[in-house]
Design an enzyme around this catalytic site. Structure first.
Site, short mmCIF file in Angstrom:
data_model
loop_
_atom_site.label_atom_id
_atom_site.label_comp_id
_atom_site.label_asym_id
_atom_site.label_seq_id
_atom_site.Cartn_x
_atom_site.Cartn_y
_atom_site.Cartn_z
N LYS A 1 0.81 -1.22 0.00
CA LYS A 1 0.00 0.00 0.00
C LYS A 1 0.85 1.27 0.00
O LYS A 1 0.34 2.36 -0.22
CB LYS A 1 -0.98 0.01 1.18
CG LYS A 1 -1.99 -1.12 1.15
CD LYS A 1 -2.85 -1.16 -0.09
CE LYS A 1 -4.03 -0.27 0.00
NZ LYS A 1 -5.09 -0.66 -0.99
N SER B 1 -3.41 -11.89 3.66
CA SER B 1 -3.84 -11.88 2.25
C SER B 1 -2.89 -12.69 1.38
O SER B 1 -3.29 -13.23 0.35
CB SER B 1 -3.98 -10.45 1.74
OG SER B 1 -2.75 -9.79 1.72
C1 LIG Z 1 -2.59 -6.96 3.27
C2 LIG Z 1 -3.34 -6.48 2.08
N1 LIG Z 1 -3.57 -7.33 1.09
C3 LIG Z 1 -4.26 -6.97 0.00
C4 LIG Z 1 -4.80 -5.73 -0.14
C5 LIG Z 1 -5.62 -5.39 -1.35
O1 LIG Z 1 -4.99 -4.54 -2.25
P1 LIG Z 1 -5.87 -3.59 -3.16
O2 LIG Z 1 -6.53 -2.59 -2.27
O3 LIG Z 1 -4.88 -2.97 -4.10
O4 LIG Z 1 -6.88 -4.43 -3.89
C6 LIG Z 1 -4.60 -4.82 0.89
C7 LIG Z 1 -5.20 -3.49 0.80
O5 LIG Z 1 -5.30 -2.78 1.78
C8 LIG Z 1 -3.85 -5.20 2.02
O6 LIG Z 1 -3.65 -4.35 3.04
#
Ligand SMILES: Cc1ncc(COP(=O)(O)O)c(C=O)c1O
Length: 328
Positions: free
Chosen positions: A41, A264
């Site tokens: 981010k 994630s």
């Molecule tokens: C740990 C994590 N994974 C994935 C994402 C998702 O990314 P995006 O917002 O670009 O879809 C985020 C977004 O905040 C995140 O903090």
């Protein structure tokens, strides 16, 4: 030797883990957690702040405000500290404690929403709070990661070209979806590339990004309780949905090999592995994006009591727990 004078100037964009020896499938994991904000981010935060400065929206008198499940908040807190802006992050009770403390340590204020909206969930409640705040005082500047085009443009400009440089014969790219900034930036870049890349979005069960019924989601980052305004599904070839229990299993399998990643990443890896298992992937070049690292999840994903309370005692077999949990 990289030497920087502001924290946002450093980001490791060329580090991959080859997961073949751990999972038996050909998959390269792009690690996005190696910068001073600890996550992917940073790219969206830096791009959105710079655009707002260029447009004259953000001035020294401004107070930055943003809704974040944590990582964008940390990145904005860091940039705000570096540039001398005040910053208020609106998050909710699923935000990890360490993430919240991190923002406060960087000099930001954090407002935690504890009650979800009956229809639009925690995210809707966060956005309602932000709208009311901005209406109350025009010093507040909301970059709005959910609608801001510089969110996806950051990945079009940096993440996707970095992958293209290292994998000129890329066939499949797995990207987790939250705001879909990462997904849209990468998908749009590879749509115009010299060869066709299959774009697979990975979402969590219970998220409504690609439709379906809303459900409980406890792992921050991926998934949304509303449809992301940035999403253009025509750029996505396929969607894989992952149960949170499978996310946790993937995180712990990686941790047992010494790779401590965030939640994630477990989702994206789990989704990618199930896709690769269903397709003849031996000759394909496949890359997945790991948005952050695991230290922010020590009191959740890597804590046995939390796992058992939310997902049941048998979410992980005894052989699947990380080494520390096994000793305990
Ligand atoms: C740990 C994590 N994974 C994935 C994402 C998702 O990314 P995006 O917002 O670009 O879809 C985020 C977004 O905040 C995140 O903090």
């Amino acid at each position: 030797m990289p030497v920087v004078s502001v924290p946002q100037a450093f980001n490791e964009d060329d580090l991959y883990v080859d997961l073949r020896s751990i999972f038996g499938h050909p998959l390269f994991l792009k690690c996005e957690g190696f910068n001073f904000a600890g996550s992917i981010k940073l790219k969206a935060a830096a791009e959105m702040v710079e655009a707002a400065e260029r447009d004259g929206v953000l001035t020294p008198a401004s107070i930055l405000v943003e809704s974040s499940s944590g990582n964008l908040g940390v990145a904005l807190a860091m940039i705000a500290a570096s540039k001398g802006y005040r910053f208020l992050c609106v998050t909710d009770s699923r935000c990890n404690l360490s993430t919240r403390l991190l923002m406060e340590a960087l000099g930001s204020r954090v407002h935690v929403i504890t009650e979800p909206d009956a229809v639009t969930g925690f995210l809707g409640a966060r956005i309602d709070y932000l709208r009311a705040l901005c209406a109350s005082d025009d010093r507040y500047v909301w970059l709005n990661q959910y609608t801001n085009p510089f969110n996806w443009k950051a990945h079009y400009r940096t993440t996707a070209p970095a992958i293209a440089r290292q994998f000129p014969r890329l066939d499949v790219l797995f990207v987790g979806a939250g705001t879909t900034g990462t997904l849209m930036g990468c998908a749009r870049y590879f749509r115009d590339w010299h060869r066709r890349v299959h774009i697979v979005a990975v979402d969590s069960v219970g998220s409504v990004i690609f439709g379906g019924a809303p459900g409980r989601r406890m792992i921050p980052g991926l998934g949304m309780s509303i449809r992301p305004p940035l999403l253009d599904e025509s750029n996505v070839d396929e969607v894989v949905r992952v149960e949170e229990a499978d996310t946790i299993r993937a995180c712990h399998r990686l941790a047992r090999r010494g790779f401590l990643f965030g939640g994630s990443t477990g989702t994206v890896v789990s989704g990618a592995l199930s896709w690769l298992a269903d397709h003849d992937a031996r000759e394909r070049t496949a890359v997945a994006i790991a948005p952050d690292l695991g230290e922010r999840y020590l009191d959740t994903i890597y804590q046995t009591a939390w796992l058992h309370a939310l997902y049941g005692e048998d979410v992980l077999g005894s052989g699947e727990l990380t080494a520390g949990s096994r000793v305990a």
